[in-house]
Design a protein around this motif. Structure first.
Motif, PDB file in Angstrom:
ATOM      1  N   ASN A  32       5.821  21.789 -41.822  1.00 23.19           N
ATOM      2  CA  ASN A  32       5.427  22.037 -40.435  1.00 23.19           C
ATOM      3  C   ASN A  32       6.279  23.194 -39.929  1.00 23.19           C
ATOM      4  O   ASN A  32       7.444  23.016 -39.557  1.00 23.19           O
ATOM      5  N   VAL A  33       5.704  24.390 -39.948  1.00 29.79           N
ATOM      6  CA  VAL A  33       6.468  25.596 -39.625  1.00 29.79           C
ATOM      7  C   VAL A  33       6.985  25.562 -38.189  1.00 29.79           C
ATOM      8  O   VAL A  33       8.118  25.972 -37.911  1.00 29.79           O
ATOM      9  N   GLN A  34       6.161  25.077 -37.263  1.00 26.86           N
ATOM     10  CA  GLN A  34       6.583  25.036 -35.864  1.00 26.86           C
ATOM     11  C   GLN A  34       7.791  24.126 -35.670  1.00 26.86           C
ATOM     12  O   GLN A  34       8.687  24.420 -34.876  1.00 26.86           O
ATOM     13  N   GLU A  35       7.835  23.039 -36.401  1.00 28.06           N
ATOM     14  CA  GLU A  35       8.971  22.124 -36.301  1.00 28.06           C
ATOM     15  C   GLU A  35      10.242  22.777 -36.841  1.00 28.06           C
ATOM     16  O   GLU A  35      11.326  22.610 -36.286  1.00 28.06           O
ATOM     17  N   VAL A  36      10.081  23.555 -37.917  1.00 28.17           N
ATOM     18  CA  VAL A  36      11.230  24.269 -38.481  1.00 28.17           C
ATOM     19  C   VAL A  36      11.716  25.330 -37.504  1.00 28.17           C
ATOM     20  O   VAL A  36      12.922  25.480 -37.270  1.00 28.17           O
ATOM     21  N   GLU A 128       9.852  32.599 -42.494  1.00 32.46           N
ATOM     22  CA  GLU A 128       8.864  32.902 -43.535  1.00 32.46           C
ATOM     23  C   GLU A 128       9.546  33.267 -44.853  1.00 32.46           C
ATOM     24  O   GLU A 128       9.129  32.821 -45.930  1.00 32.46           O
ATOM     25  N   ASN A 129      10.590  34.060 -44.765  1.00 34.20           N
ATOM     26  CA  ASN A 129      11.317  34.451 -45.982  1.00 34.20           C
ATOM     27  C   ASN A 129      11.962  33.234 -46.651  1.00 34.20           C
ATOM     28  O   ASN A 129      11.975  33.125 -47.887  1.00 34.20           O
ATOM     29  N   ALA A 130      12.489  32.310 -45.833  1.00 39.17           N
ATOM     30  CA  ALA A 130      13.101  31.104 -46.388  1.00 39.17           C
ATOM     31  C   ALA A 130      12.058  30.241 -47.093  1.00 39.17           C
ATOM     32  O   ALA A 130      12.317  29.680 -48.168  1.00 39.17           O
ATOM     33  N   ILE A 131      10.879  30.152 -46.507  1.00 39.55           N
ATOM     34  CA  ILE A 131       9.798  29.371 -47.121  1.00 39.55           C
ATOM     35  C   ILE A 131       9.393  29.988 -48.458  1.00 39.55           C
ATOM     36  O   ILE A 131       9.191  29.279 -49.456  1.00 39.55           O
ATOM     37  N   LYS A 132       9.282  31.306 -48.487  1.00 39.05           N
ATOM     38  CA  LYS A 132       8.906  31.984 -49.728  1.00 39.05           C
ATOM     39  C   LYS A 132       9.975  31.781 -50.807  1.00 39.05           C
ATOM     40  O   LYS A 132       9.653  31.534 -51.980  1.00 39.05           O
ATOM     41  N   ASP A 145       0.806  24.840 -44.412  1.00 40.87           N
ATOM     42  CA  ASP A 145       1.439  24.715 -43.100  1.00 40.87           C
ATOM     43  C   ASP A 145       0.664  23.684 -42.288  1.00 40.87           C
ATOM     44  O   ASP A 145      -0.475  23.917 -41.891  1.00 40.87           O
ATOM     45  N   LEU A 146       1.254  22.536 -42.029  1.00 38.54           N
ATOM     46  CA  LEU A 146       0.574  21.473 -41.300  1.00 38.54           C
ATOM     47  C   LEU A 146       0.428  21.773 -39.816  1.00 38.54           C
ATOM     48  O   LEU A 146      -0.382  21.138 -39.136  1.00 38.54           O
ATOM     49  N   SER A 147       1.206  22.710 -39.287  1.00 36.46           N
ATOM     50  CA  SER A 147       1.183  22.968 -37.845  1.00 36.46           C
ATOM     51  C   SER A 147      -0.028  23.785 -37.405  1.00 36.46           C
ATOM     52  O   SER A 147      -0.328  23.834 -36.213  1.00 36.46           O
ATOM     53  N   VAL A 148      -0.718  24.434 -38.341  1.00 32.11           N
ATOM     54  CA  VAL A 148      -1.854  25.269 -37.947  1.00 32.11           C
ATOM     55  C   VAL A 148      -3.133  24.464 -37.805  1.00 32.11           C
ATOM     56  O   VAL A 148      -4.135  24.960 -37.298  1.00 32.11           O
ATOM     57  N   GLY A 149      -3.122  23.232 -38.276  1.00 33.49           N
ATOM     58  CA  GLY A 149      -4.286  22.374 -38.100  1.00 33.49           C
ATOM     59  C   GLY A 149      -5.405  22.615 -39.082  1.00 33.49           C
ATOM     60  O   GLY A 149      -6.483  22.029 -38.955  1.00 33.49           O
ATOM     61  N   ALA A 150      -5.201  23.476 -40.088  1.00 35.41           N
ATOM     62  CA  ALA A 150      -6.262  23.783 -41.042  1.00 35.41           C
ATOM     63  C   ALA A 150      -6.304  22.773 -42.188  1.00 35.41           C
ATOM     64  O   ALA A 150      -7.332  22.607 -42.831  1.00 35.41           O
ATOM     65  N   LYS A 166      15.115  24.090 -44.338  1.00 36.98           N
ATOM     66  CA  LYS A 166      16.176  23.971 -43.330  1.00 36.98           C
ATOM     67  C   LYS A 166      17.548  24.184 -43.968  1.00 36.98           C
ATOM     68  O   LYS A 166      18.429  24.814 -43.368  1.00 36.98           O
ATOM     69  N   LYS A 167      17.704  23.675 -45.182  1.00 42.01           N
ATOM     70  CA  LYS A 167      18.971  23.884 -45.884  1.00 42.01           C
ATOM     71  C   LYS A 167      19.168  25.364 -46.182  1.00 42.01           C
ATOM     72  O   LYS A 167      20.270  25.908 -46.044  1.00 42.01           O
ATOM     73  N   LYS A 168      18.082  26.034 -46.567  1.00 45.90           N
ATOM     74  CA  LYS A 168      18.146  27.478 -46.836  1.00 45.90           C
ATOM     75  C   LYS A 168      18.519  28.246 -45.567  1.00 45.90           C
ATOM     76  O   LYS A 168      19.245  29.247 -45.621  1.00 45.90           O
ATOM     77  N   LEU A 169      18.035  27.775 -44.428  1.00 48.08           N
ATOM     78  CA  LEU A 169      18.307  28.433 -43.144  1.00 48.08           C
ATOM     79  C   LEU A 169      19.646  28.019 -42.553  1.00 48.08           C
ATOM     80  O   LEU A 169      20.060  28.560 -41.531  1.00 48.08           O
ATOM     81  N   GLY A 170      20.297  27.024 -43.173  1.00 43.18           N
ATOM     82  CA  GLY A 170      21.583  26.570 -42.659  1.00 43.18           C
ATOM     83  C   GLY A 170      21.467  25.628 -41.491  1.00 43.18           C
ATOM     84  O   GLY A 170      22.411  25.477 -40.706  1.00 43.18           O
ATOM     85  N   ILE A 171      20.313  24.975 -41.334  1.00 46.80           N
ATOM     86  CA  ILE A 171      20.099  24.041 -40.238  1.00 46.80           C
ATOM     87  C   ILE A 171      20.607  22.671 -40.660  1.00 46.80           C
ATOM     88  O   ILE A 171      20.177  22.115 -41.674  1.00 46.80           O
ATOM     89  N   THR A 172      21.504  22.106 -39.867  1.00 40.37           N
ATOM     90  CA  THR A 172      22.080  20.803 -40.202  1.00 40.37           C
ATOM     91  C   THR A 172      21.618  19.710 -39.263  1.00 40.37           C
ATOM     92  O   THR A 172      21.502  18.559 -39.654  1.00 40.37           O
ATOM     93  N   ASN A 173      21.352  20.063 -37.999  1.00 37.90           N
ATOM     94  CA  ASN A 173      20.945  19.063 -37.013  1.00 37.90           C
ATOM     95  C   ASN A 173      19.568  19.402 -36.482  1.00 37.90           C
ATOM     96  O   ASN A 173      19.242  20.571 -36.255  1.00 37.90           O
ATOM     97  N   VAL A 174      18.770  18.384 -36.243  1.00 38.59           N
ATOM     98  CA  VAL A 174      17.442  18.567 -35.654  1.00 38.59           C
ATOM     99  C   VAL A 174      17.572  18.476 -34.150  1.00 38.59           C
ATOM    100  O   VAL A 174      18.052  17.482 -33.620  1.00 38.59           O
ATOM    101  N   LYS A 175      17.137  19.538 -33.449  1.00 37.39           N
ATOM    102  CA  LYS A 175      17.267  19.600 -31.993  1.00 37.39           C
ATOM    103  C   LYS A 175      15.914  19.427 -31.344  1.00 37.39           C
ATOM    104  O   LYS A 175      14.892  19.783 -31.922  1.00 37.39           O
ATOM    105  N   PRO A 176      15.856  18.899 -30.121  1.00 35.98           N
ATOM    106  CA  PRO A 176      14.585  18.842 -29.399  1.00 35.98           C
ATOM    107  C   PRO A 176      14.113  20.258 -29.074  1.00 35.98           C
ATOM    108  O   PRO A 176      14.918  21.144 -28.823  1.00 35.98           O
ATOM    109  N   LYS A 177      12.814  20.440 -29.087  1.00 39.00           N
ATOM    110  CA  LYS A 177      12.248  21.761 -28.828  1.00 39.00           C
ATOM    111  C   LYS A 177      12.487  22.167 -27.387  1.00 39.00           C
ATOM    112  O   LYS A 177      12.159  21.426 -26.459  1.00 39.00           O
ATOM    113  N   PRO A 178      13.069  23.366 -27.127  1.00 37.55           N
ATOM    114  CA  PRO A 178      13.316  23.801 -25.748  1.00 37.55           C
ATOM    115  C   PRO A 178      12.024  24.173 -25.052  1.00 37.55           C
ATOM    116  O   PRO A 178      11.031  24.527 -25.690  1.00 37.55           O
TER     117      PRO A 178
END
Length: 203
Positions: A32-36, A128-132, A145-150, A166-178
């Motif tokens: 889910n790209v939007q969640e990432v 996108e680069n991290a996903i690739k 990508d589940l977020s596009v609804g296709a 997320k590990k590739k991007l260095g994300i450790t905590n999940v935050k609420p969407k601003p």
């Protein structure tokens, strides 16, 4: 004879296709790209900047609207005592301010859209680069990508690559969407100033 040749060709194609499908394995993944994107720290910073800039534009628009309402009310109060030339001058001033407000509002919307692209595009590209990279490192054939609804269905053997990305991007905590920056609200224009009709001269 021709029909026999055609049927033989079709049968041969189906056999080859079936053999190819049996010998070829696909590794499927989904994300889910939007969640990432919402989990990336730079998304918070970008949204905060957009909100500040949007608020500044809204404040300026509100100040212009207040000025317009004030001019219009003063015109209505003194209209009957004004000469024709002064009436026309004040009406032109009001109309000019209305036009400037409309132009400002249009430019503000365009500015916010451009600014949003400037701030968010680098974030999209980094994700996108991290996903690739994750897809190549883990030999995924397809990643959906589940977020596009296709995608209406994915198999149980489809792997969620979100943790790897997320590990590739260095994300450790999940935050609420601003909250996203709200678009500049349209300004409510007062009624158009009109000059009362002139009375005809008595003969």
């Amino acid at each position: 004879m021709k029909k026999l040749i055609i049927f033989s060709a079709i049968a041969l194609f189906l056999v080859n296709a079936g053999s190819f499908a049996q010998t070829t394995t696909y590794k499927l993944g989904h994300i889910n790209v939007q969640e990432v994107l919402a989990s990336m720290p730079e998304s918070d910073s970008a949204q905060a900047k957009l909100q500040r800039e949007s608020k500044a534009l809204e404040d300026q628009l509100q100040a212009m609207q207040t000025e317009l309402n004030s001019k219009y009310q003063r015109y209505l109060t003194s209209r009957d005592s004004l000469t024709e030339l002064i009436k026309q001058t004040k009406e032109a001033e009001i109309q000019d301010l209305q036009d400037r407000i409309q132009k400002f509002q249009t430019n503000a919307q365009q500015t916010l859209q451009k600014r949003r692209a400037e701030l968010l595009q680098p974030i999209y590209e980094r994700a996108e680069n991290a996903i690739k990279e994750v897809s190549k490192e883990n030999n995924f054939t397809y990643v959906f990508d589940l977020s596009v609804g296709a995608v209406v269905y994915y198999a149980e053997n489809s792997e969620d690559i979100s943790p790897l990305v997320k590990k590739k991007l260095g994300i450790t905590n999940v935050k609420p969407k601003p909250a996203e920056a709200a678009p500049v609200k349209p300004a409510a224009a007062p009624e158009k100033a009109t000059t009362p009709a002139k009375k005809g001269k008595r003969k």
